[in-house]
Design a protein around this motif. Sequence first.
Motif, PDB file in Angstrom:
ATOM      1  N   LYS A  78       0.809  -1.219   0.000  1.00  0.00           N
ATOM      2  CA  LYS A  78       0.000   0.000   0.000  1.00  0.00           C
ATOM      3  C   LYS A  78       0.845   1.273   0.000  1.00  0.00           C
ATOM      4  N   SER A  79       2.072   1.165   0.522  1.00  0.00           N
ATOM      5  CA  SER A  79       2.919   2.351   0.618  1.00  0.00           C
ATOM      6  C   SER A  79       4.341   2.035   0.142  1.00  0.00           C
ATOM      7  N   LYS A  80       4.879   2.909  -0.677  1.00  0.00           N
ATOM      8  CA  LYS A  80       6.255   2.742  -1.147  1.00  0.00           C
ATOM      9  C   LYS A  80       7.260   3.058  -0.046  1.00  0.00           C
ATOM     10  N   TYR A  81       6.765   3.565   1.074  1.00  0.00           N
ATOM     11  CA  TYR A  81       7.643   3.911   2.191  1.00  0.00           C
ATOM     12  C   TYR A  81       7.721   2.817   3.253  1.00  0.00           C
ATOM     13  N   VAL A  82       7.262   1.631   2.926  1.00  0.00           N
ATOM     14  CA  VAL A  82       7.344   0.490   3.848  1.00  0.00           C
ATOM     15  C   VAL A  82       8.107  -0.624   3.149  1.00  0.00           C
ATOM     16  N   LYS A  83       9.200  -1.085   3.803  1.00  0.00           N
ATOM     17  CA  LYS A  83      10.034  -2.102   3.167  1.00  0.00           C
ATOM     18  C   LYS A  83      10.773  -2.944   4.191  1.00  0.00           C
ATOM     19  N   LYS A  84      10.810  -4.259   3.946  1.00  0.00           N
ATOM     20  CA  LYS A  84      11.636  -5.187   4.720  1.00  0.00           C
ATOM     21  C   LYS A  84      12.925  -5.442   3.943  1.00  0.00           C
ATOM     22  N   PHE A 116       8.510  -5.991  22.834  1.00  0.00           N
ATOM     23  CA  PHE A 116       8.776  -5.572  21.457  1.00  0.00           C
ATOM     24  C   PHE A 116       7.650  -5.992  20.520  1.00  0.00           C
ATOM     25  N   ASN A 117       7.206  -7.239  20.625  1.00  0.00           N
ATOM     26  CA  ASN A 117       6.163  -7.731  19.713  1.00  0.00           C
ATOM     27  C   ASN A 117       4.858  -6.955  19.864  1.00  0.00           C
ATOM     28  N   ILE A 118       4.490  -6.655  21.110  1.00  0.00           N
ATOM     29  CA  ILE A 118       3.264  -5.875  21.331  1.00  0.00           C
ATOM     30  C   ILE A 118       3.435  -4.472  20.763  1.00  0.00           C
ATOM     31  N   PHE A 119       4.611  -3.881  20.971  1.00  0.00           N
ATOM     32  CA  PHE A 119       4.880  -2.554  20.424  1.00  0.00           C
ATOM     33  C   PHE A 119       4.750  -2.547  18.907  1.00  0.00           C
ATOM     34  N   MET A 120       5.367  -3.527  18.238  1.00  0.00           N
ATOM     35  CA  MET A 120       5.323  -3.562  16.785  1.00  0.00           C
ATOM     36  C   MET A 120       3.902  -3.699  16.267  1.00  0.00           C
ATOM     37  N   SER A 121       3.110  -4.506  16.952  1.00  0.00           N
ATOM     38  CA  SER A 121       1.721  -4.677  16.549  1.00  0.00           C
ATOM     39  C   SER A 121       0.966  -3.347  16.651  1.00  0.00           C
ATOM     40  N   LYS A 122       1.171  -2.631  17.763  1.00  0.00           N
ATOM     41  CA  LYS A 122       0.529  -1.322  17.945  1.00  0.00           C
ATOM     42  C   LYS A 122       1.019  -0.321  16.898  1.00  0.00           C
ATOM     43  N   PHE A 123       2.334  -0.283  16.709  1.00  0.00           N
ATOM     44  CA  PHE A 123       2.942   0.665  15.785  1.00  0.00           C
ATOM     45  C   PHE A 123       2.423   0.448  14.371  1.00  0.00           C
ATOM     46  N   LEU A 124       2.406  -0.806  13.930  1.00  0.00           N
ATOM     47  CA  LEU A 124       1.956  -1.113  12.576  1.00  0.00           C
ATOM     48  C   LEU A 124       0.469  -0.847  12.383  1.00  0.00           C
ATOM     49  N   ASP A 125      -0.312  -1.017  13.443  1.00  0.00           N
ATOM     50  CA  ASP A 125      -1.740  -0.675  13.357  1.00  0.00           C
ATOM     51  C   ASP A 125      -1.907   0.822  13.103  1.00  0.00           C
ATOM     52  N   GLU A 126      -1.078   1.635  13.794  1.00  0.00           N
ATOM     53  CA  GLU A 126      -1.145   3.084  13.586  1.00  0.00           C
ATOM     54  C   GLU A 126      -0.675   3.453  12.180  1.00  0.00           C
ATOM     55  N   VAL A 127       0.344   2.760  11.689  1.00  0.00           N
ATOM     56  CA  VAL A 127       0.821   2.993  10.332  1.00  0.00           C
ATOM     57  C   VAL A 127      -0.278   2.651   9.325  1.00  0.00           C
ATOM     58  N   SER A 128      -0.968   1.547   9.556  1.00  0.00           N
ATOM     59  CA  SER A 128      -2.055   1.123   8.670  1.00  0.00           C
ATOM     60  C   SER A 128      -3.159   2.169   8.598  1.00  0.00           C
ATOM     61  N   ILE A 129      -3.512   2.723   9.760  1.00  0.00           N
ATOM     62  CA  ILE A 129      -4.546   3.760   9.815  1.00  0.00           C
ATOM     63  C   ILE A 129      -4.109   4.980   9.008  1.00  0.00           C
ATOM     64  N   LYS A 130      -2.842   5.373   9.181  1.00  0.00           N
ATOM     65  CA  LYS A 130      -2.336   6.553   8.490  1.00  0.00           C
ATOM     66  C   LYS A 130      -2.291   6.343   6.982  1.00  0.00           C
ATOM     67  N   ILE A 131      -1.825   5.166   6.557  1.00  0.00           N
ATOM     68  CA  ILE A 131      -1.729   4.881   5.127  1.00  0.00           C
ATOM     69  C   ILE A 131      -3.115   4.826   4.486  1.00  0.00           C
ATOM     70  N   ASP A 177      -5.544   6.650   5.247  1.00  0.00           N
ATOM     71  CA  ASP A 177      -5.952   8.039   5.043  1.00  0.00           C
ATOM     72  C   ASP A 177      -5.131   8.724   3.952  1.00  0.00           C
ATOM     73  N   ASP A 178      -3.836   8.367   3.897  1.00  0.00           N
ATOM     74  CA  ASP A 178      -2.934   9.042   2.967  1.00  0.00           C
ATOM     75  C   ASP A 178      -1.764   8.116   2.628  1.00  0.00           C
ATOM     76  N   GLU A 179      -1.775   7.536   1.426  1.00  0.00           N
ATOM     77  CA  GLU A 179      -0.739   6.588   1.016  1.00  0.00           C
ATOM     78  C   GLU A 179       0.631   7.245   0.880  1.00  0.00           C
ATOM     79  N   GLU A 180       0.666   8.563   0.806  1.00  0.00           N
ATOM     80  CA  GLU A 180       1.937   9.278   0.671  1.00  0.00           C
ATOM     81  C   GLU A 180       2.482   9.748   2.017  1.00  0.00           C
ATOM     82  N   SER A 181       1.779   9.437   3.081  1.00  0.00           N
ATOM     83  CA  SER A 181       2.196   9.903   4.404  1.00  0.00           C
ATOM     84  C   SER A 181       3.536   9.301   4.815  1.00  0.00           C
TER      85      SER A 181
END
Length: 200
Positions: A16-22, A137-152, A154-158
Amino acid sequence: MLENNILSKIDKLSLKSKYVKKYPSDPIKIIKGVGNITGEINKQHVDFLKKTNGASILDYCFWGIKNSNLFPRNIYDEMSNVWYKNPLTSLSFWCIAGNSAGEYFGYIPQKDSKGNHFIAYLNKISSSEIHLVSSSFNIFMSKFLDEVSIKISDDEESLDIDYSFFLDSHKIAKDDDELMIYLDKKPPKINLIEYHSRTY
């Protein structure tokens, strides 16, 4: 398993976002590299690095080991850099991710009942306070990625997320029983000057 769910979330967000990469990872290189981290090692974080040698998530860099796609290439170099710039964080805050604004997430000596380190937020390099955001760490990542998902959504360029979520003790404690127990007794903010003389 929560760890695999985290990796799956990153994969889905990268579509969904070009700013997310593993990044490709070599478990042997990771195991050797984490030996350069001074003090405590976060097992869940190391397990994460074994499967993705760091990650780029919006404006955040999750550092890896000898990853030429990220700067610095090694997470332990950034940890040392933060400690040098703010001695109060030395051996009390191990940064795992940071952004261009100088904000960091990292683990601290405080652990949950299973031996996982709590994760905290440092809003600027010179700060004398850190703010607890999860009990592992795992709980943090889950929370963080949920917030990223919400932001993306709304705005894929965020390139940024809404940090108010991590500063709201009621929201961050949701679905995080051990953090909730901790916050029933102590505040989410930890003064780094006092931290060195207290046991949390």
